[in-house]
Scaffold this active site. Sequence first.
Site, PDB file in Angstrom:
ATOM      1  N   SER A 169      -2.339   7.137  -7.697  1.00 46.79           N
ATOM      2  CA  SER A 169      -1.718   6.350  -6.623  1.00 46.79           C
ATOM      3  C   SER A 169      -2.724   6.148  -5.506  1.00 46.79           C
ATOM      4  CB  SER A 169      -0.447   7.031  -6.107  1.00 46.79           C
ATOM      5  OG  SER A 169      -0.785   8.229  -5.474  1.00 46.79           O
ATOM      6  N   GLY A 171      -4.657   3.838  -4.948  1.00 45.04           N
ATOM      7  CA  GLY A 171      -5.913   3.228  -5.389  1.00 45.04           C
ATOM      8  C   GLY A 171      -6.914   4.196  -6.002  1.00 45.04           C
ATOM      9  N   GLU A 283       6.710  -3.746  -5.188  1.00 42.18           N
ATOM     10  CA  GLU A 283       5.446  -4.408  -4.842  1.00 42.18           C
ATOM     11  C   GLU A 283       5.317  -5.701  -5.637  1.00 42.18           C
ATOM     12  OE1 GLU A 283       2.057  -1.760  -5.180  1.00 42.18           O
ATOM     13  OE2 GLU A 283       3.306  -0.060  -4.622  1.00 42.18           O
ATOM     14  N   GLU A 300       4.354  -3.195  -9.143  1.00 42.41           N
ATOM     15  CA  GLU A 300       4.877  -1.855  -9.452  1.00 42.41           C
ATOM     16  C   GLU A 300       5.975  -1.514  -8.456  1.00 42.41           C
ATOM     17  OE1 GLU A 300       1.994   1.286  -9.042  1.00 42.41           O
ATOM     18  OE2 GLU A 300       1.646   0.796  -6.959  1.00 42.41           O
ATOM     19  N   ASP A 307       4.425   3.566   1.516  1.00 44.00           N
ATOM     20  CA  ASP A 307       3.519   3.706   2.673  1.00 44.00           C
ATOM     21  C   ASP A 307       3.507   2.459   3.553  1.00 44.00           C
ATOM     22  OD1 ASP A 307       2.027   2.283   0.768  1.00 44.00           O
ATOM     23  OD2 ASP A 307       0.374   3.720   0.676  1.00 44.00           O
ATOM     24  N   THR A 308       3.503   1.271   2.947  1.00 44.45           N
ATOM     25  CA  THR A 308       3.470   0.047   3.759  1.00 44.45           C
ATOM     26  C   THR A 308       4.759  -0.118   4.583  1.00 44.45           C
ATOM     27  OG1 THR A 308       4.415  -1.315   2.007  1.00 44.45           O
ATOM     28  CG2 THR A 308       2.017  -1.154   2.059  1.00 44.45           C
ATOM     29  N   ARG A 385      -5.770   9.372   4.654  1.00 43.65           N
ATOM     30  CA  ARG A 385      -4.935   8.815   5.714  1.00 43.65           C
ATOM     31  C   ARG A 385      -4.419   9.962   6.582  1.00 43.65           C
ATOM     32  NH1 ARG A 385      -0.072   6.670   3.323  1.00 43.65           N
ATOM     33  NH2 ARG A 385      -1.365   5.271   2.123  1.00 43.65           N
TER      34      ARG A 385
END
Length: 413
Positions: A169, A171, A283, A300, A307-308, A385
């Site tokens: 996940s 990326g 997404e 997906e 998160d977004t 993050r």
Amino acid sequence: MAKVADQPGNVVWGTPLSASGKRMLLLGSGELGREVALEAIRLGIEVIAVDAYANAPAMQVAHRAHVLSMLDGQSLKQVVEQERPDLIVPEVEALATETLIELETEGWRVIPTALATRLTMDREGIRRLAAEELGLPTSPYRFAATETEYRDAIATIGLPCVVKPVMSSSGKGQSLVKTAADVDAAWTYAFEAGRGKDQRVIVEGFVDFDTEITLLTVRSHPQIAGATPTTHFCPPIGHRQEAGDYRESWQPCGLSVETLAQCQQIAKAITDALGGVGLFGVELFIAGDPTQEQTVYFSEVSPRPHDTGMVTMVSQNMSEFELHVRAIAGLPIGEIEQIRPGASAVILASVASNGPTFTGIAEALTVPSSKLRLFGKPRAYPNRRMGVALALGDTVEQARDRAQDCAARVKMH
Ligand SMILES: Nc1ncnc2c1ncn2[C@@H]1O[C@H](COP(=O)(O)OP(=O)(O)OP(=O)(O)O)[C@@H](O)[C@H]1O
Ligand SMILES: NCC(=O)N[C@@H]1O[C@H](COP(=O)([O-])[O-])[C@@H](O)[C@H]1O
Ligand SMILES: [Mg+2]
């Protein structure tokens, strides 16, 4: 023996830390889990946070915590039997999902369902469900377990393409393969970042999209006599990703009525197929001229807050975290309202550090309509993050500028 699930018309819970308490076991304790924990605690739910490392963000606000490998079925079973939760709430993909299926069979409640956690843990599960069973439009794709299969997959899909480990996940292990010279490095990177030698990769055709969005979709079955199961949608969230990880998001993302309807149709189809209750982050890639008919591709879905979607902490009357908790606790959702255009911008670590310190917080918060969330992760490493800046504006552009300005003023040492 497991507890009996709530029946319609019978939402019952008592006092945290007493025998009557309604208990939530959070499997994963990152920044998203921390907000879920806070919302649950506000509703009087007892929260037990689990992750693989101590002092994870949600552990810092939960009633109790356990540190264990959530990929180890035995450990997972043990913690469930010890804590006897009313709700098992996955917060990450990487879990012993076969054990969750067993636990569900024994009567424990897994959110949204144990099968949904298994299908979404593995890109193959969710992609085959979406494209092959539901017929949803996706990028072309092939799976590969060996180098020979990988080369065949690249030859079939063509360049450019995107290579990802099937289990990863944010990326991790993801590469954009533009030319033949990138092929070997993408395979090696997928294996380095993936988990173990059984790893497989997905090779996806590159979608040259115009916009990408997350459509937060809530499935709720309020435990009120006569209430019907419903699907609710939040206004679409636009986002920008770098190296497969999100950098900024904004809400609303302007879409035509027709395109939004297509997005909602896809989101309803995939979330109905996954079933259960809770909030999902669907997404979607949107391609084509916005003044014409556009194509929407399913990418997906997260069967939990996304998160977004952190932008909803400022941009909606109820954040995605509150919506998730309400839905899984059997409470009504009511009306989801967007307050004003909003945006989020991530704060990433630039260096490795144990117990990092932050400066510039006061300067950051001089940006109008801004807020900061620092996650309190005990260790930093490049690109991890560590926090997020949130802002409102009169327009999405203004909110984005503010959120980025606010994030840029925070320095980590
Ligand atoms: N087939 C594709 N074509 C074009 N861009 C892609 C494709 N697949 C992924 N991307 C880009 O990479 C981003 C991350 O991909 P994806 O969501 O599959 O990764 P992830 O590791 O699951 O990330 P997360 O866990 O944060 O959702 C996407 O949001 C998109 O910007
Ligand atoms: N895209 C998925 C996502 O945003 N997941 C969020 O990141 C945490 C892991 O962070 P870490 O890698 O810094 O520990 C997870 O626990 C979850 O909150
Ligand atoms: Mg994604």
